[in-house]
Scaffold this motif. Structure first.
Motif, PDB file in Angstrom:
ATOM      1  N   TYR A  85     -71.549 -25.927 -44.452  1.00  0.00           N
ATOM      2  CA  TYR A  85     -72.124 -26.720 -43.370  1.00  0.00           C
ATOM      3  C   TYR A  85     -72.714 -25.794 -42.311  1.00  0.00           C
ATOM      4  CZ  TYR A  85     -67.498 -25.931 -41.246  1.00  0.00           C
ATOM      5  OH  TYR A  85     -66.353 -25.368 -40.764  1.00  0.00           O
ATOM      6  N   SER A  86     -73.682 -26.345 -41.592  1.00  0.00           N
ATOM      7  CA  SER A  86     -74.320 -25.580 -40.525  1.00  0.00           C
ATOM      8  C   SER A  86     -74.815 -26.528 -39.449  1.00  0.00           C
ATOM      9  CB  SER A  86     -75.479 -24.745 -41.078  1.00  0.00           C
ATOM     10  OG  SER A  86     -76.468 -25.587 -41.620  1.00  0.00           O
ATOM     11  N   TYR A  87     -74.912 -26.025 -38.245  1.00  0.00           N
ATOM     12  CA  TYR A  87     -75.488 -26.783 -37.133  1.00  0.00           C
ATOM     13  C   TYR A  87     -76.271 -25.811 -36.270  1.00  0.00           C
ATOM     14  CZ  TYR A  87     -71.607 -24.949 -34.325  1.00  0.00           C
ATOM     15  OH  TYR A  87     -70.713 -24.118 -33.680  1.00  0.00           O
ATOM     16  N   GLU A  88     -77.345 -26.327 -35.681  1.00  0.00           N
ATOM     17  CA  GLU A  88     -78.167 -25.449 -34.864  1.00  0.00           C
ATOM     18  C   GLU A  88     -78.847 -26.246 -33.753  1.00  0.00           C
ATOM     19  OE1 GLU A  88     -81.641 -22.110 -35.322  1.00  0.00           O
ATOM     20  OE2 GLU A  88     -80.490 -22.721 -37.069  1.00  0.00           O
ATOM     21  N   HIS A  89     -78.802 -25.669 -32.588  1.00  0.00           N
ATOM     22  CA  HIS A  89     -79.419 -26.207 -31.386  1.00  0.00           C
ATOM     23  C   HIS A  89     -79.921 -24.979 -30.630  1.00  0.00           C
ATOM     24  CE1 HIS A  89     -79.367 -27.676 -27.191  1.00  0.00           C
ATOM     25  NE2 HIS A  89     -79.671 -28.828 -27.722  1.00  0.00           N
TER      26      HIS A  89
END
Length: 158
Positions: A85-89
């Protein structure tokens, strides 16, 4: 004499602490997809000291802690043996992966990832220092891959 120096240093620390301004910033996001629920939290504090530098700047100390929590809605068998999983902002981001060996499945359905940052710097007195700047209405996309499937959740500010 040693005790006197200790008391003076302790007093200086207390004086510095009580003559400082601490500001807290808290962000909580959540979202859901067909197979997953997620929450993301970011908590920061900024300590503005009276320690000045030329050009109208002062010393700012900050600390930020972030945590992403993913919960799988299905059974452990449906989860399979591999998760990524990954998240980016623009202000934060992260990724993680886990693979089970010998074709065994996961023994849990909740996955967390946490991290943080901190430091100190001189910053203009007339500007607000915000360690994790997230505007109202912004979202955080989270991409989850498991057992040959992929879903993207959109976390919205609570």
């Amino acid at each position: 004499m040693k005790y006197f120096i200790t008391i003076v240093l302790f007093g200086a620390v207390l004086f510095s602490y009580f003559n400082s301004n601490i500001t807290w910033y808290k962000h909580l996001f959540s979202g859901e997809s067909e197979h997953w629920t997620a929450t993301f939290s970011s908590v920061s504090h900024v300590l503005e000291t009276d320690q000045e530098k030329p050009q109208n700047q002062h010393l700012v100390k900050y600390m930020t802690k972030n945590k992403l929590k993913l919960t799988f809605k299905g059974s452990l068998e449906q989860l399979g043996t591999h998760l990524r999983y990954s998240y980016e902002h623009h202000a934060i981001g992260g990724s993680a992966s886990d693979r089970k060996s010998n074709k065994s499945t996961f023994h849990y359905k909740v996955f967390t990832s946490s991290g943080g940052s901190g430091g100190e710097m001189y910053y203009p007195k007339d500007m607000e220092f915000i360690p994790v700047h997230i505007e109202e209405g912004e979202t955080i996309p989270v991409k989850i891959e498991w057992d040959g499937k992929t879903e993207t959740l959109t976390l919205k500010k609570q």
